[in-house]
Design an enzyme around this catalytic site. Structure first.
Site, short mmCIF file in Angstrom:
data_model
loop_
_atom_site.label_atom_id
_atom_site.label_comp_id
_atom_site.label_asym_id
_atom_site.label_seq_id
_atom_site.Cartn_x
_atom_site.Cartn_y
_atom_site.Cartn_z
N TYR A 1 0.86 -1.19 0.00
CA TYR A 1 0.00 0.00 0.00
C TYR A 1 0.89 1.23 0.00
O TYR A 1 1.86 1.29 0.76
CB TYR A 1 -0.87 -0.01 1.25
CG TYR A 1 -1.78 1.19 1.42
CD1 TYR A 1 -1.50 2.17 2.37
CD2 TYR A 1 -2.92 1.35 0.64
CE1 TYR A 1 -2.34 3.26 2.55
CE2 TYR A 1 -3.77 2.44 0.81
CZ TYR A 1 -3.46 3.39 1.77
OH TYR A 1 -4.30 4.48 1.94
N ASP B 1 9.27 2.69 -0.59
CA ASP B 1 8.26 3.43 0.18
C ASP B 1 8.52 3.12 1.65
O ASP B 1 8.10 2.08 2.16
CB ASP B 1 6.86 3.00 -0.24
CG ASP B 1 5.80 3.73 0.58
OD1 ASP B 1 4.61 3.68 0.20
OD2 ASP B 1 6.15 4.33 1.61
N LYS C 1 4.89 9.62 8.35
CA LYS C 1 4.66 9.14 9.71
C LYS C 1 5.66 9.69 10.73
O LYS C 1 5.55 10.82 11.19
CB LYS C 1 4.59 7.61 9.70
CG LYS C 1 3.38 7.09 8.87
CD LYS C 1 3.28 5.59 8.90
CE LYS C 1 2.31 5.06 7.88
NZ LYS C 1 0.91 5.10 8.30
P1 KE4 Z 1 -0.78 8.57 4.29
O1 KE4 Z 1 -1.30 9.22 3.02
O2 KE4 Z 1 -1.87 7.75 4.98
O3 KE4 Z 1 -0.06 9.55 5.22
O4 KE4 Z 1 0.37 7.55 3.86
C1 KE4 Z 1 0.05 6.55 2.92
C2 KE4 Z 1 1.02 5.39 3.08
C3 KE4 Z 1 2.03 5.26 2.15
N1 KE4 Z 1 2.94 4.26 2.24
C4 KE4 Z 1 2.87 3.35 3.25
C5 KE4 Z 1 3.89 2.26 3.31
C6 KE4 Z 1 1.86 3.45 4.23
O5 KE4 Z 1 1.80 2.54 5.24
C7 KE4 Z 1 0.92 4.49 4.16
C8 KE4 Z 1 -0.22 4.65 5.15
N2 KE4 Z 1 -0.40 3.55 6.07
C9 KE4 Z 1 -1.75 3.34 6.52
C10 KE4 Z 1 -1.75 2.21 7.56
N3 KE4 Z 1 -1.42 0.97 7.03
C11 KE4 Z 1 -2.34 4.58 7.10
C12 KE4 Z 1 -3.61 4.37 7.90
C13 KE4 Z 1 -4.79 4.98 7.22
O6 KE4 Z 1 -4.94 4.76 5.99
O7 KE4 Z 1 -5.59 5.65 7.93
#
Ligand code: KE4
Length: 429
Positions: free
Chosen positions: A146, A241, A269
């Site tokens: 993801y 990523d 994060k």
């Molecule tokens: P954000 O757009 O949510 O800040 O980041 C996206 C993203 C990109 N790359 C990786 C490896 C990530 O884990 C994430 C976001 N992780 C999720 C949890 N698995 C965020 C939680 C959510 O979607 O509310």
């Protein structure tokens, strides 16, 4: 001031009248585990409190950022100080430079940084940059990984998209999705087959170097090295990523752990310390294709926001102290070992593993090595475990396909409490 609140259910009913699904991020809606999301009133240290006053040991950590725990005094102090000088300028400020300097000092291939307000924006911008730099259209990702919600990346994605059974999102035009090639994590042959089928056409390979969005899946020996070689041979950019793994698995992320150096990295994060931050980092030759120097446009009203920079700088200052990681990793190791023992004593098919300060638990006897394997876990048993632990005051991520997160303020008391509750929860699971 927050208005007077009702119960979690009352607040959820109220929220659903004005927020889609009652949430602002799909995975928070508890659809993967059922039941009522907890409306959090406050957090401190290793703990969350919901609107009913229930306290939880928090293993979500806001999905990764809270590596020094909630409301850390130094982070709050720096945020308050920055807020006293203004909330947003829309113009350069020195803290952006300071945080970028920290990142450049920790990641050898990073000569230039661009901050964004989310991991999605970082991954999306890295993708556009790779296409602009190479002049190629196709991209390659991995099933179950993801990278946020950019259209090209919502193809066989992980996290909530996977948990809700829509890994390839509606609304993404087939004309676009067909340029996203999908391989299997830990299966180098599936990557090579795509390079052979599309020689010189793949702009980049984007990967979570350790997957955290199909639960925690570690790269097998040689997998990342193989990706590096295939990308170099084809002139495709390797993009790590590290939005989740960066600063979580080690101060230098998975590239420090694996020794494999990508062409670009997406961050997020932890570098925001709980405030909205993402970032792209890479060599000047690649990054300077981005506006205002190059033709690849990228911008953001709140990118480099001073409050977010202050929180990120304070967090990086805390985790950069020599010896920060060892005790945190060791205590998490005790939790993982204890969970295994508790499950075994109860005869529950269970496995668990950690990577630095993040970890995965699986309702299956062996730690999964692939997307296909992790999808065979007993989800109904996970749901029962999840709610028993939640009722007992332990808050894991509400999904069987998410990693969980530890912090420097999860002490022995929190580990002991969690293991005590797990011994009860595993009984007749
Ligand atoms: P954000 O757009 O949510 O800040 O980041 C996206 C993203 C990109 N790359 C990786 C490896 C990530 O884990 C994430 C976001 N992780 C999720 C949890 N698995 C965020 C939680 C959510 O979607 O509310």
């Amino acid at each position: 001031m927050v208005s007077k609140t009702g119960s979690n259910q009352q607040e959820f009913d109220r929220a659903q009248k004005v927020l889609v699904g009652g949430v602002n991020s799909a995975v928070r809606a508890f659809r993967a585990v059922g039941g009522t999301p907890r409306f959090i009133a406050r957090s401190e240290g290793a703990y969350l409190w919901d609107v009913e006053g229930n306290r939880y040991v928090d293993y979500l950590g806001s999905w990764g950022p809270m590596i020094v725990g909630h409301s850390h005094p130094l982070v709050l102090e720096r945020v308050r100080d920055a807020a006293g000088r203004g909330l947003s300028y829309g113009a350069p400020n020195v803290m952006e430079t300071e945080l970028a300097e920290r990142i450049c000092s920790l990641f050898s291939h990073v000569e230039r940084v661009r901050f964004t307000s989310s991991g999605t924006e970082a991954a999306m911008s890295a993708l556009r940059l790779a296409r602009g730099f190479t002049g190629r259209t196709k991209i390659l990702k991995f099933e179950g990984c993801y990278h946020g919600t950019a259209d090209s990346l919502l193809v066989k994605a992980g996290s909530g998209a996977l948990a809700f059974g829509q890994p390839s999102s509606a609304g993404v035009p087939e004309d676009l999705a067909r340029h996203t090639l999908v391989a299997q994590f830990n299966d180098l042959a599936s990557v090579k087959a795509l390079f052979d089928a599309h020689p010189g056409q793949i702009a980049c390979v984007m990967i979570e170097p350790a997957a955290g969005n199909m639960n925690l899946i570690l790269p097998q020996k040689g997998f990342l090295e193989g990706l590096r070689a295939l990308c170099s041979a084809d002139g495709s950019l390797l993009i790590f990523d590290e939005v989740m793994t960066g600063f979580r698995v080690a101060l230098g992320g998975m590239q420090q752990v694996s020794g494999v150096v990508p062409d670009m990295t997406a961050f997020g994060k932890v570098i925001g310390g709980g405030m909205p931050v993402g970032a792209i980092g890479g060599p000047a030759a690649v990054m300077e294709m981005m506006a205002p120097l190059g033709p690849v446009y990228q911008a953001g009203t709140l990118s480099g926001n001073p409050i977010a920079m202050a929180a990120g700088l304070a967090t990086l200052e805390l985790i950069s102290v020599p010896g920060f990681y060892d005790p945190v990793v060791a205590r998490l190791g005790r939790l993982i070992a204890g969970l295994r023992e508790a499950a075994q004593a109860a005869g529950v098919p269970f496995s668990a593993q950690q990577l630095g300060t993040m970890a995965g638990i699986y309702m299956m006897p062996k730690v999964p090595q692939s997307f296909a394997e992790v999808m065979t876990q007993d989800v109904e048993r996970f749901k029962r475990f999840y709610h028993r632990m939640l009722e007992a005051g332990v808050y894991f991520p509400p999904s069987p396909v998410e990693a969980f997160f530890f912090s420097s303020v999860h002490g022995d008391a929190e580990v002991d409490f969690t293991l005590e509750q797990a011994r009860i929860a595993f009984r007749d699971l």
